[in-house]
Write an enzyme that holds these catalytic residues in place. Sequence first.
Site: not given
Length: 315
Positions: A115-117, A286
């Site tokens: 996942g991104c986080y 990012f």
Amino acid sequence: MKTKIFIDGSEGTTGLRIYERFEGRDDVELLRISSELRKDINERKRLINESDITFLCLPDAAARESVSLVENEKVRIIDTSTAHRTQEGWAYGFAELSEAHRSAIREGKRITVPGCYATGFISLVYPMIAKGLMPADYPVSAFGLSGYSGAGKKVIAAYEAEERPTDFDAPREYALTQEHKHLKEMQKITGLLKTPLFSPVICDYYSGMVMSVPLYTDMLNGVHSVEDVHGMMSDFYAGEKFIQVMPLDAQAGVGNMLAGNACSGWDGLRIFVTGNEERIVLSSQFDNLGKGASGAAIQCLNIMLGCAEDKGLNL
């Protein structure tokens, strides 16, 4: 012979971005599904089993359904959903964590994209625990801010509507019940004994994010200065194309601030180590659609194919 690729869920944000990454590539053949059949289970099943590699860009339940449709044992799956990130038998798609992670991606048939986080969090906490600087029972807290693109098509439409609530103009904290969907992988992959405290914030810009983890030096294993932690991080990620440990005081060049959108459109991740002798802040910067989603998925594909990891990506 070209690798046959099918993207199940190609009309969502991540699926569309994965399609974009294949522009100009001559080593893959995209198996396309017509718009009117994109939810037809039989057509999806046919294309999944005709592919060499299928990307799943779907909600969790639909991703699990797609995996159940696989009958061809040669089909390999790259899942961008939350469905399989903590499930046994799935390789966690963060190659930079260890050679074992990279090897599992290279050889695996079932790959789950972080996942991104979680990507931002794990990039900071995993080395601290793996190298013994942070005890596994450290009471970790973290906060992150992200552009609205990571919240899905409905939220994107709401943010980009001509008329919208005025509170959309300001950053908005959410997941206030401490039940964010990325918490399980954040804890499991890093090896933390306690679930982290995590406060995410959605902001009025399209893409990019910053994830930060504050630490007390007297709660680490031994007294570690900013320089010690920075040196460990630099050594841990030495030689990695996608992760840049920024020089100490690098943030001073941008007014001692880290902008959430600074890495929008870039597929790498920057790490900053800041603070003083008592308190340190680890931060990752990012693109939530890059290293935090489709960029990471393509990196996994490239590892599986044995080509340059950054092929088709923007570094």
